[in-house]
Motif scaffolding. Structure first.
Motif, PDB file in Angstrom:
ATOM      1  N   THR A 132       0.825  -1.219   0.000  1.00 41.11           N
ATOM      2  CA  THR A 132       0.000   0.000   0.000  1.00 41.11           C
ATOM      3  C   THR A 132       0.855   1.264   0.000  1.00 41.11           C
ATOM      4  N   VAL A 133       2.176   1.102   0.069  1.00 37.06           N
ATOM      5  CA  VAL A 133       3.085   2.244  -0.043  1.00 37.06           C
ATOM      6  C   VAL A 133       3.561   2.330  -1.490  1.00 37.06           C
ATOM      7  N   PRO A 134       3.223   3.381  -2.213  1.00 31.37           N
ATOM      8  CA  PRO A 134       3.652   3.490  -3.608  1.00 31.37           C
ATOM      9  C   PRO A 134       5.165   3.351  -3.730  1.00 31.37           C
ATOM     10  N   GLY A 135       5.590   2.502  -4.661  1.00 31.63           N
ATOM     11  CA  GLY A 135       7.022   2.319  -4.894  1.00 31.63           C
ATOM     12  C   GLY A 135       7.673   1.238  -4.066  1.00 31.63           C
ATOM     13  N   VAL A 136       6.879   0.530  -3.243  1.00 35.19           N
ATOM     14  CA  VAL A 136       7.445  -0.511  -2.370  1.00 35.19           C
ATOM     15  C   VAL A 136       6.754  -1.840  -2.641  1.00 35.19           C
ATOM     16  N   TRP A 137       7.557  -2.836  -2.989  1.00 32.34           N
ATOM     17  CA  TRP A 137       7.056  -4.186  -3.227  1.00 32.34           C
ATOM     18  C   TRP A 137       7.562  -5.124  -2.137  1.00 32.34           C
ATOM     19  N   ALA A 138       6.826  -6.186  -1.879  1.00 34.31           N
ATOM     20  CA  ALA A 138       7.251  -7.228  -0.942  1.00 34.31           C
ATOM     21  C   ALA A 138       7.106  -8.575  -1.631  1.00 34.31           C
ATOM     22  N   ALA A 139       8.008  -9.497  -1.311  1.00 32.24           N
ATOM     23  CA  ALA A 139       7.963 -10.827  -1.914  1.00 32.24           C
ATOM     24  C   ALA A 139       8.549 -11.848  -0.956  1.00 32.24           C
ATOM     25  N   GLY A 140       8.285 -13.120  -1.241  1.00 38.22           N
ATOM     26  CA  GLY A 140       8.774 -14.194  -0.377  1.00 38.22           C
ATOM     27  C   GLY A 140       8.045 -14.211   0.947  1.00 38.22           C
ATOM     28  N   ASN A 141       8.712 -14.692   1.986  1.00 40.15           N
ATOM     29  CA  ASN A 141       8.075 -14.795   3.289  1.00 40.15           C
ATOM     30  C   ASN A 141       7.840 -13.439   3.953  1.00 40.15           C
ATOM     31  N   ALA A 142       8.352 -12.374   3.380  1.00 39.54           N
ATOM     32  CA  ALA A 142       7.988 -11.037   3.862  1.00 39.54           C
ATOM     33  C   ALA A 142       6.565 -10.693   3.463  1.00 39.54           C
ATOM     34  N   ALA A 143       6.033 -11.435   2.471  1.00 35.54           N
ATOM     35  CA  ALA A 143       4.681 -11.164   1.985  1.00 35.54           C
ATOM     36  C   ALA A 143       3.674 -12.217   2.408  1.00 35.54           C
ATOM     37  N   GLY A 144       4.151 -13.352   2.946  1.00 39.96           N
ATOM     38  CA  GLY A 144       3.229 -14.402   3.359  1.00 39.96           C
ATOM     39  C   GLY A 144       3.942 -15.563   4.000  1.00 39.96           C
ATOM     40  N   PHE A 145       3.223 -16.238   4.882  1.00 41.60           N
ATOM     41  CA  PHE A 145       3.810 -17.324   5.677  1.00 41.60           C
ATOM     42  C   PHE A 145       4.165 -18.548   4.840  1.00 41.60           C
ATOM     43  N   ALA A 146       3.328 -18.888   3.865  1.00 45.07           N
ATOM     44  CA  ALA A 146       3.432 -20.179   3.197  1.00 45.07           C
ATOM     45  C   ALA A 146       4.286 -20.168   1.931  1.00 45.07           C
ATOM     46  N   GLU A 147       5.024 -19.099   1.679  1.00 45.22           N
ATOM     47  CA  GLU A 147       5.832 -19.023   0.455  1.00 45.22           C
ATOM     48  C   GLU A 147       7.026 -19.973   0.537  1.00 45.22           C
ATOM     49  N   GLN A 148       7.026 -21.006  -0.302  1.00 42.13           N
ATOM     50  CA  GLN A 148       8.172 -21.892  -0.416  1.00 42.13           C
ATOM     51  C   GLN A 148       9.198 -21.262  -1.356  1.00 42.13           C
ATOM     52  N   VAL A 149      10.335 -21.925  -1.544  1.00 39.24           N
ATOM     53  CA  VAL A 149      11.395 -21.357  -2.372  1.00 39.24           C
ATOM     54  C   VAL A 149      10.893 -21.068  -3.788  1.00 39.24           C
ATOM     55  N   VAL A 150      10.151 -22.009  -4.357  1.00 41.53           N
ATOM     56  CA  VAL A 150       9.670 -21.813  -5.723  1.00 41.53           C
ATOM     57  C   VAL A 150       8.687 -20.646  -5.804  1.00 41.53           C
ATOM     58  N   ASN A 151       7.857 -20.476  -4.782  1.00 42.38           N
ATOM     59  CA  ASN A 151       6.937 -19.338  -4.747  1.00 42.38           C
ATOM     60  C   ASN A 151       7.692 -18.024  -4.594  1.00 42.38           C
ATOM     61  N   ALA A 152       8.729 -18.047  -3.751  1.00 39.39           N
ATOM     62  CA  ALA A 152       9.526 -16.839  -3.525  1.00 39.39           C
ATOM     63  C   ALA A 152      10.209 -16.395  -4.809  1.00 39.39           C
ATOM     64  N   ALA A 153      10.731 -17.361  -5.568  1.00 35.16           N
ATOM     65  CA  ALA A 153      11.369 -17.022  -6.843  1.00 35.16           C
ATOM     66  C   ALA A 153      10.371 -16.386  -7.796  1.00 35.16           C
ATOM     67  N   SER A 154       9.164 -16.947  -7.841  1.00 34.20           N
ATOM     68  CA  SER A 154       8.125 -16.404  -8.710  1.00 34.20           C
ATOM     69  C   SER A 154       7.716 -14.999  -8.273  1.00 34.20           C
ATOM     70  N   GLY A 155       7.530 -14.819  -6.967  1.00 35.74           N
ATOM     71  CA  GLY A 155       7.141 -13.505  -6.458  1.00 35.74           C
ATOM     72  C   GLY A 155       8.184 -12.446  -6.743  1.00 35.74           C
ATOM     73  N   GLY A 156       9.455 -12.799  -6.583  1.00 41.04           N
ATOM     74  CA  GLY A 156      10.521 -11.854  -6.892  1.00 41.04           C
ATOM     75  C   GLY A 156      10.547 -11.491  -8.357  1.00 41.04           C
ATOM     76  N   TYR A 157      10.325 -12.493  -9.212  1.00 39.31           N
ATOM     77  CA  TYR A 157      10.293 -12.246 -10.658  1.00 39.31           C
ATOM     78  C   TYR A 157       9.178 -11.262 -11.011  1.00 39.31           C
ATOM     79  N   ARG A 158       7.972 -11.497 -10.480  1.00 36.78           N
ATOM     80  CA  ARG A 158       6.846 -10.616 -10.786  1.00 36.78           C
ATOM     81  C   ARG A 158       7.124  -9.189 -10.330  1.00 36.78           C
ATOM     82  N   ALA A 159       7.690  -9.060  -9.123  1.00 35.97           N
ATOM     83  CA  ALA A 159       7.995  -7.725  -8.608  1.00 35.97           C
ATOM     84  C   ALA A 159       9.018  -7.026  -9.497  1.00 35.97           C
ATOM     85  N   GLY A 160      10.076  -7.741  -9.864  1.00 34.65           N
ATOM     86  CA  GLY A 160      11.117  -7.133 -10.689  1.00 34.65           C
ATOM     87  C   GLY A 160      10.599  -6.677 -12.039  1.00 34.65           C
TER      88      GLY A 160
END
Length: 313
Positions: free
Chosen positions: A267-295
């Motif tokens: 909710t802060v413009p210009g700030v993204w979160a990914a991996g376990n900073a964004a949710g409890f259940a993010e496994q390594v494969v999910n974290a990689a995907s989340g980082g990719y989407r953010a980037g």
């Protein structure tokens, strides 16, 4: 002597685990001047191997991260071993590091993960990641058909006790400090149907012989032979920097996590979160995907922002 020079980047990624490196890889390939600040505290450090990541199943986490660091370096992404201790928002973001260095960034990716707070039972912390485990999807295959114990940390641990029966039919559920009355009738019926033995009473410690678990000892002195113990640590999200920025957080049974959209934008413009900073259940494969989407999203957003600014000139 403290270095007071402020260094400027297009994007600063705070956290050098899977999500952070994945975001940095995309940004580096997009020719964005990017910095990764890595405190060196990956959540899966106690595990000897990581599982369930297609093409990387069984790879040691440290090796996986080392390969990731080498990959981002090929695209000019900088990585420093340091800790971000504060962040403020003005026209750009200012990130203060424990070393005293200050970084300025147009956009931030926060991938600071979470910390697992284990039950205060002797032996649990020492064996965590070996034969004290938390995720059957991560480790269940490796310990299949052995005698499982499940150490309850809350009534929600019933779910863990039921899930692990997919990997072993010899499961004992130790309620520890959870009262049997806290379990619903449905919980008890399902446990019985799954063949899970329920044991009341506090657990005093694990029995370890020849560097392996051989049992679970109760406070009354009785011992139950077990080979593996599953338990659900209390998740402690590392969201201090997001809180400082005023990000909206969502309270869950597993901690408070930032409210994000499908790309990880907070909710802060210009700030993204990914991996376990964004949710409890993010496994390594999910974290990689989340980082990719953010980037990828950040690159496009920066491009359009610069073009819009050029149009206004």
């Amino acid at each position: 002597m403290t270095d007071t020079t402020t260094e400027s980047y297009e994007v600063v990624v705070i956290g050098g685990g899977t999500a952070g490196l994945s975001a940095a890889l995309v940004l580096g390939r997009a020719r964005r001047r990017t910095l990764v600040v890595d405190a060196g505290e990956p959540r899966n450090a106690p595990a000897a191997h990581m599982q369930g990541y297609l093409s990387r199943d069984g790879m040691p986490p440290a090796e996986f991260l080392a390969i990731g660091r080498a990959e981002i370096a090929r695209y000019g992404v900088e990585l420093i071993r340091d800790r971000a201790v504060d962040v403020t928002r003005g026209e750009d973001f200012t990130v203060e590091l424990a070393s005293g260095r200050t970084m300025r960034a147009r956009r931030l990716v926060v991938t600071t993960g979470l910390r697992d707070e284990l039950p205060a039972v002797p032996g649990v912390a020492e064996r965590f990641g070996r034969d004290v485990l938390h995720c059957p999807y991560c480790h269940g295959w490796e310990v299949r058909d052995r005698a499982f114990g499940v150490l309850a940390t809350s009534p929600l641990s019933v779910h863990q006790a039921l899930i692990v029966t997919q990997w072993s039919k010899d499961v004992t559920f130790f309620l520890h400090e959870v009262a049997e009355d806290d379990l619903s009738d449905d919980d008890l019926r399902r446990l019985a149907a799954a063949g899970v033995k329920v044991v009341t009473g506090a657990v005093a410690g694990l029995v370890v012989e020849d560097d392996r678990i051989t049992g679970v000892r109760l406070a009354d002195g009785t011992t139950h032979d077990r080979d593996v113990v599953f338990t659900a640590p209390r998740a402690v999200p590392q969201t201090g920097l997001l809180r400082r920025l005023g990000a909206e957080l969502n309270e869950t049974p597993f901690g408070a996590y930032p409210v994000v959209d499908g790309t990880g934008l907070t909710t802060v413009p210009g700030v993204w979160a990914a991996g376990n900073a964004a949710g409890f259940a993010e496994q390594v494969v999910n974290a990689a995907s989340g980082g990719y989407r953010a980037g990828a999203t950040i690159n496009g957003e920066l491009l359009m922002s610069d073009l819009d600014a050029a149009v206004q000139v």
